[in-house]
Design an enzyme around this catalytic site. Structure first.
Site, short mmCIF file in Angstrom:
data_model
loop_
_atom_site.label_atom_id
_atom_site.label_comp_id
_atom_site.label_asym_id
_atom_site.label_seq_id
_atom_site.Cartn_x
_atom_site.Cartn_y
_atom_site.Cartn_z
N ARG E 100 0.16 -1.17 -0.02
CA ARG E 100 0.37 -0.09 -0.17
C ARG E 100 0.51 0.92 0.25
O ARG E 100 0.41 2.05 -0.72
CB ARG E 100 -0.96 -0.43 1.25
CG ARG E 100 -1.94 0.96 1.31
CD ARG E 100 -2.58 1.24 -0.02
NE ARG E 100 -3.46 0.36 -0.61
CZ ARG E 100 -3.72 0.72 -1.52
NH1 ARG E 100 -3.14 1.76 -2.23
NH2 ARG E 100 -3.81 -0.30 -2.55
N LYS E 135 1.62 24.71 -4.99
CA LYS E 135 0.51 24.54 -3.98
C LYS E 135 0.83 22.67 -4.85
O LYS E 135 -0.15 22.07 -5.25
CB LYS E 135 -1.11 24.47 -5.37
CG LYS E 135 -1.27 26.30 -4.88
CD LYS E 135 -2.39 27.20 -5.34
CE LYS E 135 -1.92 28.33 -5.54
NZ LYS E 135 -3.78 28.81 -5.89
N LYS E 167 3.57 39.35 -5.25
CA LYS E 167 2.27 37.72 -5.41
C LYS E 167 1.99 39.47 -4.78
O LYS E 167 2.11 40.57 -4.15
CB LYS E 167 2.77 36.58 -5.09
CG LYS E 167 3.12 35.83 -6.23
CD LYS E 167 3.22 34.54 -5.08
CE LYS E 167 1.53 34.01 -5.08
NZ LYS E 167 0.88 33.84 -6.18
N GLU E 197 3.15 39.40 -10.52
CA GLU E 197 1.77 39.01 -10.34
C GLU E 197 1.08 39.75 -11.17
O GLU E 197 1.21 40.90 -10.36
CB GLU E 197 1.49 38.07 -9.65
CG GLU E 197 -0.12 37.75 -9.48
CD GLU E 197 -0.82 36.99 -8.06
OE1 GLU E 197 0.26 35.50 -7.58
OE2 GLU E 197 -1.45 37.16 -7.70
N ASP E 218 -2.41 37.17 -13.36
CA ASP E 218 -3.51 36.36 -12.59
C ASP E 218 -4.55 36.48 -13.17
O ASP E 218 -4.72 37.54 -12.76
CB ASP E 218 -2.80 36.67 -11.06
CG ASP E 218 -3.38 35.86 -10.42
OD1 ASP E 218 -3.12 34.84 -10.47
OD2 ASP E 218 -3.60 35.80 -9.89
#
Lengths: 282, 282, 282, 282, 282, 282
Positions: E100, E135, E167, E197, E218
């Site tokens: 597993r 992410k 950002k 961004e 963005d």
């Protein structure tokens, strides 16, 4: 330092044990659905000498920082059956999760201190000191040697790196006591003495001649040990080891040795009996 | 898996212990100037049941990959005084550095297996099985439970996460045996049975009525245990615990219980006596 | 043991450093698209004394088990500019990823050995030995003390746990040299000698009277050190420290001291110059 | 972040060093029997630029949470002999146990900052910036690069993973500067520039033609470096390295380069001299 | 390096997961009493792109060094339902213990590679490249970014330390795009470009004017992105992000951007279906 | 315990991820020169069920103990787009360094809770419970199983060590369902039930006859599952698995099974969308 161990090492030891006991939490407490704050007592269930209480109590904080505790007795103290050694406060699931880990540590260290205390009692008044050995439980060296001190015993070296003791295998490999001691005296550096283990009076005399600072009489008869004591020059320290059961300790100690070392202090002391009892909520 | 433990966990345990014993190497071997290849035997110095030999021998490889070894007896085997359990080959300094770490592990696991074997012998033919508890030494749970199996005993749960046992403190917190068992049966999920500890016959009957699958009779008189056995319904398993000394085990086992659990197997078994002897070079 | 360090500790040290240097691999090698097998040489780019070559070469294996290497010179050996110290074989990306980690270790240890060797050369023939101190680089204690030995120096204690040295702060806290030495002689146990640091002749005489086994003359004038040597009783060892620059070492050593300790061996030795050169493919 | 390092990494570094210095506690303090609360000062014993004081002081808290401290000067500040840099309060045994670990870190980081500051002073007014390299001490990359900043220097890349620098071995493996740069420009991705190391003017021109963003002139003569500066197109950054001793730095910097990189900042800066003095109890 | 990860990090990841899955071994295999050697196949149960096979197979060796395996397909390869991806040989309990853990790693990495491959297919021929983001799943950054490459995608930066991307929150804290970009260009050092961004055309123009090297559009409309492309000066790279679902990717890619970044590659790719089947013994 | 995980394990997980994201700090924040205190909100950007908020918020404290936070919603709660889930206060560089690590954890756990909640909604009123499997993400077992509970699902066993499930490979290795179940019933011990996976009605009947406590109907037709339900004896629990997509769940649940297990809960739930927004300074 908590009980002779640095806090980070103690935490490592306790967290490893907590994960071994409860890798995914406490299935029983969850199934019963316990929650809320509680109080508990740690109780002696036999006469014992305390050692490691602060270390054991650390377990509760590690499980939950919301736990707190109060020490009611001190390491080194002798307490009777029923004595409340400490109180613990905090979330009930945390107390129950930590319980066995804390008690397993405590029962072992108190067991060692209690057994050591009996050994020390045997030699009382003889001038001999009771020493431990390196025959400790895996992972517990520092704590077990601390428990020996709490029981009134003394520590021999902590391990292989901090002092010199020429044992049977070193002597076998070196060829003779004389060769081994000579080499050790030469290379040991200015800060360490040289101890050598001997098993009969001939080797004892050879060790003395070679300049050993400390001589360990291993598994020698009481008669031979007495002879060794009688012939020792000033400045040489004598230690006895081998089969040092409690019933024989006093007789050996009275021979005039400086130290008697007892492996059983750390490898065969029976666990002391302690328990944790949740108190009824108020 | 070595002796029930994953290899990486075993290595962690042994390396921690090696560093505790010799944070900076072996001062004695260096002072004596030992070098060269050697052979050594690990010897039983009493009658004992073996457990953990392969785990202990791993120590030598960890100190020096040039070490090798041969097993001459197997875990679970009973051997007499003087039996050579294993041979070790490799650089003499490595053998001597590893010696105590290996023996400390071995003396403890063989001590547990030997003591367990005595307990198992006591109950032979009664149909009862000897169980261990969670009262193990810090850091040694998995290995000590393996040693119990090698001595012929059986393991109770490994820890808090793999099975359900409602003990005194859970019952106190839940309010009653009935409440605790009911909640546990409801929430335990489909894969686990529910064991509950009781201390008298009233609580025993309450546990039965609440649907407990397994009942632990804790510190109950032999007479009460006999009454519990007599009245148990089919499908319910009974276990006894509390003060299960060797001299009392057979009497309890003959009452018809399924299991007797003995904390002393892991917390108070005396160490077995084994030693390592360097052989003369050929 | 590799260069005085256990293999697992060395691997920890090197892996930590490899991750610090390349947490996500080698951006340059990837951008250039290098691949294939290569050969490289590690070259001395100055006259130096080797120390740590095997430890440094371990880096390549840790990056890729497909790497191998050949040692062409040994630790403790003095080599000249241009000497090929070792050859490395393996995948080019692995060699380049390991290069700086290996060289950073090697340049430091060879730097210490080379500097120590100069210090040892200064005292040649005087009977005095050059000692290191605990003023080592974080994380490098064991390896740096090994490098001192490779340069012909001797090690003082490894740390606080293996020997006793009463320094200024201990004496200040204890109240006097006499009080500090008396307590240490009493409690040190049978296996350790007691060294005490003094800064003038009065304290020196106090230390002698208190029974110190070893006396460290710290920052004392050559004249006072000579007076100390002249008045020392048999069996007492003398060490000098404080401002022991290379140009002053011989003068101090000729005063008749047993040891001169030099902190700069480990804290200020300049790095030795070594490089790794990929060889053209055949 | 403490001194550019995450708190958990700093704690790991300090705890490892504390265990290396004192695996079983401080034998001297125990032998002398010191206890009680104390105050101590950390003193500069030479003119130096501070770096790492907060990181070094963290040691005391790790030994005992009961320790506290006050910073009396800040990293980046130049202080003279005798300046009290910080005060420490806490149990005397904890202060003495932490002392050397704290000072070993501090003497190294202040040594680097002080040496860097001298290098930066040499190039003052030329417009060139002083850069460090990856030639740092094992385990100390992040802290040593922080010390360079405290001394007024600038950091080149942190390691292999965060920027691209084609060095001799990459070029050798790729076949030519042109091939290596072309590949790197193609694969580097949008976020990184490409630096290439060249050792003569032909390679310099090849690097320019291939589109290198930054060119490192390695071990080139001052005359060739001047020629490179004279012919550089706009938008290209120039760095010099190789044998950048302090006495040569200004001359090189005046050639009009953007950066001069100096390996010795981190690999050969002599330790700064600082000490800890216990204050008399009040 | 295995699948972009160093071997020691991969082993850490797998051992942690093995201990999470089986802290005390495999209760089922023990209860059934399985033993002996076996063979097993890892099968694709859907069409998928392979990634991480070697990393997953490492699990078997970690459980038992007696396990071996044969790769029958390579990372980056597209395989159909029923394809045997690898064979595994070794003790049956080891194979079942590792199963597993190995499959959980593999199903995730193949899932990412397969999903990435679909995204790459969408933009085929447009000149735009598909990028991943930060992410990723906790603990899996390096492996998941490797899986993206196996699926034909490209990696944006690995994390916060290796490249610069201003950002929304940086711009908010700095006050304006102009201020943020100006500061970053000034301090970034010679080796890194500056990406910023922006969320509308005004900010886009501000970013251009401030000298941004790469601009991330963005959550802008396709019309605004087209306008940005139309007005971009030479040397500026454009990337789009925000809501980049598969059905929209081609339309965006055809606008003439250099990169389209898709968070879902790593945070929402469904697991690929693979299984391990024990083969009948021969 | 935080979200079902011990605090030290959670810290390990988060610190590993922080180091993976930022091995040397945040290059962007440093380049922009951000500093000062800030406030931020964590916002739901879709309808979702919360899970893991406290675990995610722990990230900020680990980056900087000066960070604090306020929970505005609880795990298990359903919140709509735009809901402020938590507020964070602290140094802006720390908030930005922790942001992605915190969100990556949160988006995954909320994704699982939200998806589980949909599955649970599908079976509402049928009496069947939704179970998870061991098909979790590497390193996330405990947290993902917690997220399943937050979404209203139930946990099957945590791993291989806490319960018994005989799957296809065990049965293949044991030879038959009968042999496997018989052995497991015999050896499982008193505390565990025995579950067995079957794939058709013949095997189902064999499992019943062998005494299985729980039977998992794997990849069986709805008709066959209905037949199994119809013929089950009292006391046997039935679970279904295999291809349990959301659109089929209700139909299966209505057949009268006790449990339906859905691997996709943990291996294929799409990430939930959450973001962190710095608030303007006041």
């Amino acid at each position: 330092m908590v009980c002779g161990m640095s806090l980070d090492e103690l935490d490592d030891l306790l967290l490893r044990e907590l994960h071994a006991d409860a890798p995914y939490g406490d299935k029983t407490t969850e199934a019963v659905g316990l929650c809320g704050e509680g109080r508990a007592e740690i109780l002696a269930k036999q006469d014992l000498v305390l050692a490691g209480v602060a270390a054991a109590l650390r377990t509760f904080e590690l499980v939950d920082p919301a736990c707190s505790w109060a020490l009611l007795a001190e390491d080194g103290e002798r307490v009777g059956t029923g004595t409340v050694v400490a109180k613990v406060f905090g979330p009930i699931p945390a107390i129950l999760l930590a319980e066995r880990t804390a008690l397993n540590l405590l029962q072992r260290l108190c067991g060692i201190a209690t057994f050591t205390s009996r050994a020390v009692g045997e030699v009382e008044g003889t001038g001999a000191k009771v020493l431990d050995t390196r025959k400790t439980s895996p992972g517990m060296r520092v704590l077990e040697k601390y428990a020996v001190r709490m029981g009134g015993g003394h520590n021999h070296r902590m391990g292989l790196s901090d002092a010199i003791l020429l044992k049977d295998n070193h002597i076998a490999a070196a060829g003779s006591v004389t060769a081994a001691v000579a080499s050790a005296k030469e290379r040991a550096g200015a800060l360490w003495k040289v101890e050598v283990e001997v098993t009969d009076l001939d080797l004892y005399r050879e060790a003395l001649a070679a300049g050993a600072d400390v001589i360990l009489l291993d598994n020698m008869s009481e008669r031979d040990m007495a002879a060794a004591v009688a012939s020792r020059p000033p400045g040489v320290t004598l230690e006895a080891s081998g089969g040092m059961t409690l019933d024989r300790l006093r007789r050996v100690a009275e021979l005039g040795l400086d130290y008697v070392s007892v492996g059983a202090l750390t490898h065969s002391a029976p666990a002391a009996d302690l328990s944790l009892e949740l108190l009824p909520s108020r």
